[in-house]
Design a protein around this motif. Sequence first.
Motif, PDB file in Angstrom:
ATOM      1  N   LEU A  55      -9.865  22.852  61.739  1.00  0.00           N
ATOM      2  CA  LEU A  55      -9.585  22.194  63.097  1.00  0.00           C
ATOM      3  C   LEU A  55      -8.340  21.078  62.930  1.00  0.00           C
ATOM      4  N   ASN A  56      -7.819  20.499  61.636  1.00  0.00           N
ATOM      5  CA  ASN A  56      -6.845  19.578  61.576  1.00  0.00           C
ATOM      6  C   ASN A  56      -5.617  20.018  61.280  1.00  0.00           C
ATOM      7  N   MET A  57      -5.533  21.525  61.373  1.00  0.00           N
ATOM      8  CA  MET A  57      -4.222  22.190  61.130  1.00  0.00           C
ATOM      9  C   MET A  57      -3.505  22.256  62.643  1.00  0.00           C
ATOM     10  N   GLU A  58      -2.040  22.106  62.596  1.00  0.00           N
ATOM     11  CA  GLU A  58      -1.452  22.330  63.759  1.00  0.00           C
ATOM     12  C   GLU A  58      -1.595  23.748  64.166  1.00  0.00           C
TER      13      GLU A  58
END
Length: 104
Positions: A55-58
Amino acid sequence: MSISTSPIVAPSTTSSRIEDEDFFDDYQSYSSRITRTQTKKSQLESYLEESELDLNMELDILEYWQQNVVRFPELAILARDLLTIPVSMVAPESAFSVGGKTIS
Protein backbone atom coordinates in the motif's frame (compact mmCIF):
# COMPACT_ATOMS: atom_id res chain seq x y z
CA MET A 1 -59.06 -47.85 -50.54
CA SER A 2 -58.13 -47.89 -46.85
CA ILE A 3 -55.66 -45.51 -45.20
CA SER A 4 -53.93 -46.54 -42.02
CA THR A 5 -54.11 -43.90 -39.29
CA SER A 6 -52.21 -45.83 -36.63
CA PRO A 7 -49.85 -43.56 -34.68
CA ILE A 8 -47.59 -46.47 -33.73
CA VAL A 9 -44.56 -46.92 -35.93
CA ALA A 10 -42.19 -49.80 -35.24
CA PRO A 11 -38.58 -48.66 -35.58
CA SER A 12 -36.02 -51.00 -37.02
CA THR A 13 -33.63 -52.32 -34.40
CA THR A 14 -30.45 -51.80 -36.42
CA SER A 15 -30.94 -48.08 -37.12
CA SER A 16 -31.86 -47.24 -33.50
CA ARG A 17 -28.82 -49.09 -32.21
CA ILE A 18 -26.52 -47.01 -34.47
CA GLU A 19 -28.21 -43.75 -33.45
CA ASP A 20 -27.82 -44.61 -29.74
CA GLU A 21 -24.10 -45.11 -30.21
CA ASP A 22 -23.82 -41.73 -31.98
CA PHE A 23 -25.63 -40.03 -29.12
CA PHE A 24 -23.30 -41.62 -26.59
CA ASP A 25 -20.25 -40.42 -28.50
CA ASP A 26 -21.71 -36.92 -28.73
CA TYR A 27 -22.37 -36.91 -25.00
CA GLN A 28 -18.82 -38.01 -24.21
CA SER A 29 -17.32 -35.20 -26.30
CA TYR A 30 -19.73 -32.68 -24.73
CA SER A 31 -18.92 -33.94 -21.24
CA SER A 32 -15.17 -33.66 -21.77
CA ARG A 33 -15.53 -30.07 -23.07
CA ILE A 34 -17.66 -29.05 -20.08
CA THR A 35 -15.16 -30.56 -17.64
CA ARG A 36 -12.26 -28.69 -19.26
CA THR A 37 -14.05 -25.34 -19.25
CA GLN A 38 -15.19 -25.68 -15.64
CA THR A 39 -11.69 -26.28 -14.32
CA LYS A 40 -10.20 -23.23 -16.07
CA LYS A 41 -10.23 -20.09 -13.92
CA SER A 42 -11.54 -16.83 -15.24
CA GLN A 43 -9.25 -13.82 -15.52
CA LEU A 44 -11.03 -12.18 -12.61
CA GLU A 45 -10.52 -15.21 -10.36
CA SER A 46 -6.83 -15.36 -11.27
CA TYR A 47 -6.43 -11.62 -10.61
CA LEU A 48 -8.17 -11.80 -7.24
CA GLU A 49 -6.01 -14.76 -6.12
CA GLU A 50 -2.78 -12.82 -6.66
CA SER A 51 -0.93 -11.42 -3.67
CA GLU A 52 -1.77 -7.86 -2.71
CA LEU A 53 0.57 -5.02 -3.62
CA ASP A 54 2.27 -2.89 -0.98
CA LEU A 55 0.00 0.00 0.00
CA ASN A 56 2.95 2.38 0.49
CA MET A 57 4.40 2.01 -3.00
CA GLU A 58 3.72 4.49 -5.77
CA LEU A 59 1.50 2.96 -8.42
CA ASP A 60 0.30 4.34 -11.71
CA ILE A 61 -2.83 2.24 -12.19
CA LEU A 62 -3.04 2.79 -15.96
CA GLU A 63 0.60 1.76 -16.34
CA TYR A 64 -0.09 -1.35 -14.23
CA TRP A 65 -2.87 -2.46 -16.55
CA GLN A 66 -0.79 -1.64 -19.62
CA GLN A 67 1.97 -3.93 -18.30
CA ASN A 68 -0.50 -6.71 -17.42
CA VAL A 69 -2.55 -6.63 -20.62
CA VAL A 70 -1.06 -9.97 -21.72
CA ARG A 71 -2.00 -11.73 -18.47
CA PHE A 72 -5.46 -10.20 -18.13
CA PRO A 73 -6.58 -8.89 -21.55
CA GLU A 74 -10.29 -8.52 -20.75
CA LEU A 75 -9.68 -6.92 -17.36
CA ALA A 76 -7.15 -4.51 -18.89
CA ILE A 77 -9.73 -3.34 -21.44
CA LEU A 78 -12.30 -2.90 -18.66
CA ALA A 79 -9.81 -0.94 -16.54
CA ARG A 80 -8.84 1.26 -19.47
CA ASP A 81 -12.49 2.09 -20.16
CA LEU A 82 -13.34 2.79 -16.53
CA LEU A 83 -10.18 4.57 -15.38
CA THR A 84 -9.59 7.00 -18.21
CA ILE A 85 -11.06 10.46 -17.88
CA PRO A 86 -12.42 12.03 -21.07
CA VAL A 87 -10.89 15.38 -21.97
CA SER A 88 -13.32 18.29 -22.09
CA MET A 89 -12.78 21.38 -24.24
CA VAL A 90 -15.21 23.44 -22.14
CA ALA A 91 -13.72 25.80 -19.56
CA PRO A 92 -14.73 24.84 -15.99
CA GLU A 93 -16.18 28.30 -15.31
CA SER A 94 -18.61 28.08 -18.22
CA ALA A 95 -19.51 24.47 -17.52
CA PHE A 96 -20.80 25.32 -14.04
CA SER A 97 -22.05 28.86 -14.69
CA VAL A 98 -25.81 29.36 -14.73
CA GLY A 99 -25.72 33.18 -15.10
CA GLY A 100 -26.46 33.16 -18.82
CA LYS A 101 -29.15 30.47 -18.54
CA THR A 102 -31.54 32.24 -16.19
CA ILE A 103 -34.82 33.62 -17.45
CA SER A 104 -35.93 36.93 -15.96
